[in-house]
Design a protein around this motif. Structure first.
Motif, PDB file in Angstrom:
ATOM      1  N   UNK A  69       0.847  -1.183   0.000  1.00 29.71           N
ATOM      2  CA  UNK A  69       0.000   0.000   0.000  1.00 29.71           C
ATOM      3  C   UNK A  69       0.886   1.236   0.000  1.00 29.71           C
ATOM      4  N   UNK A  70       0.511   2.230  -0.789  1.00 33.83           N
ATOM      5  CA  UNK A  70       1.254   3.488  -0.860  1.00 33.83           C
ATOM      6  C   UNK A  70       0.284   4.638  -0.634  1.00 33.83           C
ATOM      7  N   UNK A  71       0.673   5.569   0.256  1.00 34.64           N
ATOM      8  CA  UNK A  71      -0.068   6.809   0.414  1.00 34.64           C
ATOM      9  C   UNK A  71      -1.391   6.696   1.137  1.00 34.64           C
ATOM     10  N   UNK A  72      -1.503   5.802   2.124  1.00 29.86           N
ATOM     11  CA  UNK A  72      -2.753   5.656   2.869  1.00 29.86           C
ATOM     12  C   UNK A  72      -2.612   6.246   4.270  1.00 29.86           C
ATOM     13  N   UNK A  73      -3.802   6.539   4.874  1.00 25.28           N
ATOM     14  CA  UNK A  73      -3.823   6.945   6.279  1.00 25.28           C
ATOM     15  C   UNK A  73      -4.267   5.740   7.092  1.00 25.28           C
ATOM     16  N   UNK A  74      -3.353   5.246   7.954  1.00 28.27           N
ATOM     17  CA  UNK A  74      -3.618   4.052   8.758  1.00 28.27           C
ATOM     18  C   UNK A  74      -4.168   4.514  10.098  1.00 28.27           C
ATOM     19  N   UNK A  75      -5.435   4.170  10.367  1.00 30.70           N
ATOM     20  CA  UNK A  75      -6.098   4.647  11.578  1.00 30.70           C
ATOM     21  C   UNK A  75      -6.133   3.555  12.634  1.00 30.70           C
ATOM     22  N   UNK A  76      -5.768   3.923  13.860  1.00 30.91           N
ATOM     23  CA  UNK A  76      -5.791   2.984  14.971  1.00 30.91           C
ATOM     24  C   UNK A  76      -4.472   2.231  15.088  1.00 30.91           C
ATOM     25  N   UNK A  90       4.475  -3.948   2.903  1.00 28.93           N
ATOM     26  CA  UNK A  90       4.995  -2.692   2.380  1.00 28.93           C
ATOM     27  C   UNK A  90       3.922  -1.624   2.547  1.00 28.93           C
ATOM     28  N   UNK A  91       4.143  -0.743   3.521  1.00 29.09           N
ATOM     29  CA  UNK A  91       3.232   0.377   3.773  1.00 29.09           C
ATOM     30  C   UNK A  91       4.041   1.653   3.630  1.00 29.09           C
ATOM     31  N   UNK A  92       4.327   2.005   2.402  1.00 29.01           N
ATOM     32  CA  UNK A  92       5.237   3.130   2.154  1.00 29.01           C
ATOM     33  C   UNK A  92       4.467   4.434   1.967  1.00 29.01           C
ATOM     34  N   UNK A  93       5.103   5.506   2.444  1.00 36.66           N
ATOM     35  CA  UNK A  93       4.556   6.862   2.345  1.00 36.66           C
ATOM     36  C   UNK A  93       3.145   6.956   2.912  1.00 36.66           C
ATOM     37  N   UNK A  94       2.948   6.207   3.994  1.00 29.91           N
ATOM     38  CA  UNK A  94       1.672   6.230   4.683  1.00 29.91           C
ATOM     39  C   UNK A  94       1.756   7.110   5.933  1.00 29.91           C
ATOM     40  N   UNK A  95       0.577   7.477   6.438  1.00 33.46           N
ATOM     41  CA  UNK A  95       0.495   8.289   7.643  1.00 33.46           C
ATOM     42  C   UNK A  95      -0.194   7.458   8.724  1.00 33.46           C
ATOM     43  N   UNK A  96       0.530   7.148   9.798  1.00 30.51           N
ATOM     44  CA  UNK A  96      -0.003   6.336  10.885  1.00 30.51           C
ATOM     45  C   UNK A  96      -0.505   7.262  11.999  1.00 30.51           C
TER      46      UNK A  96
END
Length: 487
Positions: A69-76, A90-96
């Protein structure tokens, strides 16, 4: 988790997972993940959905499942504590929004490249491949203590900032890395701790910026590295600790700027290094501690050393580049422990190994002069006599000059006024040259001195010549003995 409960964004990821396809939510390839808090629902993924996907999602025959996943907002919170995950993540360029908890997790491969996180816990995790945290921005602790990573750990251009300065912002205590720790351009505000870590490859911290003024910035006590440790052009505010480290290759501090004013900037006592490079750039702003360190090649440029050093017990086989002794001696005189005989012996041995006997003698002479400052007044007085007469035995021609000068003075004086004989009928013919030699040389006798009895000023001159002869003989014997014992 029922697939009917998924949002459109989550459903998109769920369907791509069995085939290992990449889901890219970005609208602009150059967008900054730091703005992820403003991303809408079309880019939001619940961490609980990702957990369910990784732990229990079905696979498709003939496909390799992976979360990409690229460019997602990971909530929680993404809580995979002690989970066994058989898929690449692979969770690149994401916002946690909350810190991922991967403590004790078994993973295939993990890449969070370019992501923004509040913190990250990978303590005691086991990763069969690499861990990629390059370009990540973490505003809390990154914990990898006890982790086992069979591949490399990548932190290139990552930015780590400590919220609580009491804990290390990057903790790699007892971490085992099967390849390189690759972190050029790393930015760390807080402590970076590598105590007891084992790296099968090399560590690259070229151009890194580590900041913790007045405290430990890089703590790598008992670090083990099978390759090189590259700290070229690194900028460290605070002290660097390498006590007891074992580095098989090169510890390269070329162009490094280490700053810890008023204290030691580099503490590398008792470490073992294949090659230690201190070259180029300004000297350290702080002290250098290399006590009991061992290295095969010591590459040190004199102008790189700070005003305060600790070198007692430092052992090295080769010293490079080749510099005159006059350029090397000041670094021994800066030792805060004062007179350190071992440091002079090491430098002497290094010059002898390359056949520079002249430089070796100069170092030994400097050693005797430094030792003289530690003696009581009478020892210092005798040392000055030895230095002035024969240079502590390292300048024997100086004794010959003294003898010839005194011989000339005595010969002229006694030739102008010959002393009266003790027994005129038994005395040999007077010879002023051999009479002076009889007075100067305490062992050899030419039969002149016992046959004549000088009076007045001649008697005083005779006493001076006898005393001077004994002093010269004693200092020459001491110097020769010192040279023979040293060889």
């Amino acid at each position: 988790m029922e697939i009917n409960n998924l949002t459109p964004a989550e459903l998109r990821v769920w369907r791509a997972f069995p085939r290992g396809e990449v889901v890219d939510f970005r609208t602009d390839r150059d967008e900054d993940a730091a703005t992820g808090a403003d991303w809408g629902e079309e880019r939001a993924l619940r961490a609980s959905v990702l957990k369910a996907l990784l732990v229990s999602a079905p696979r498709e025959d003939g496909e390799i499942a992976a979360l990409r996943v690229v460019g997602a907002r990971i909530m929680g919170p993404l809580d995979l504590t002690h989970a066994v995950v058989d898929h690449s993540i692979r969770l690149s360029r994401c916002h946690f929004t909350e810190p991922p908890d991967l403590y004790g997790t078994q993973l295939r491969r993990l890449s969070l490249r370019g992501s923004v996180l509040p913190a990250l816990d990978l303590g005691s995790a086991r990763v069969d491949g690499l861990v990629n945290l390059s370009e990540c921005r973490v505003h809390g602790r990154v914990h990898l203590s006890g982790a086992q990573i069979s591949g490399g750990l990548f932190l290139e251009r990552a930015e780590l900032t400590a919220r609580d300065d009491r804990e290390p912002v990057l903790k790699l205590t007892r971490t085992a890395i099967g390849d390189d720790l690759w972190a050029p351009g790393l930015r760390v505000r807080g402590e970076m701790r590598l105590n007891g870590a084992q790296v099968s490859g090399s560590i690259n911290l070229d151009e890194a910026r580590l900041s913790r003024p007045g405290q430990v910035a890089l703590d790598a006590v008992t670090l083990g590295v099978d390759g090189d440790v590259l700290l070229r052009r690194v900028h460290v505010e605070g002290w660097t600790g390498l006590r007891g480290a074992r580095i098989a290759g090169r510890l390269d501090l070329s162009y490094a700027h280490l700053s810890n004013p008023g204290d030691m900037a580099l503490r590398a006592g008792s470490c073992t290094v294949g090659e230690l490079w201190l070259r180029r750039g300004a000297p350290m702003d702080g002290g250098l501690n290399l006590r009991r360190a061992q290295t095969d090649v010591l590459f040190v440029e004199p102008e790189k050393l700070p005003d305060e050093v600790r070198l007692d017990g430092l052992g090295y086989t080769t010293l490079t580049p080749h510099e005159p002794a006059e350029r090397r001696l000041p670094m021994l005189e800066r030792d805060v422990d004062g007179y350190v005989p071992h440091a002079y012996e090491q430098l002497t041995a290094a010059y002898r190994r390359i056949g520079d006997d002249h430089a070796a003698r100069l170092v030994q002479l400097a050693k005797q002069r430094r030792h003289r400052t530690t003696l009581p007044w009478y020892g210092r007085l005798w040392g000055h006599v030895q230095d002035a007469t024969v240079g502590y035995g390292f300048r024997p021609m100086r004794a010959l000059g003294w003898l010839l000068s005194l011989l000339a003075v005595g010969s002229v004086a006694f030739a102008l006024h010959a002393p009266p004989p003790l027994k005129a009928d038994e005395a040999p013919g007077f010879n002023p040259v051999f009479y002076t030699l009889d007075l100067l040389l305490p062992v050899i006798s030419f039969g002149q001195e016992p046959a004549f009895a000088p009076e007045g000023w001649q008697q005083a001159l005779a006493y001076v010549l006898v005393l001077t002869g004994w002093i010269l003989a004693t200092t020459v014997i001491a110097g020769v003995s010192r040279t023979v014992n040293r060889q």
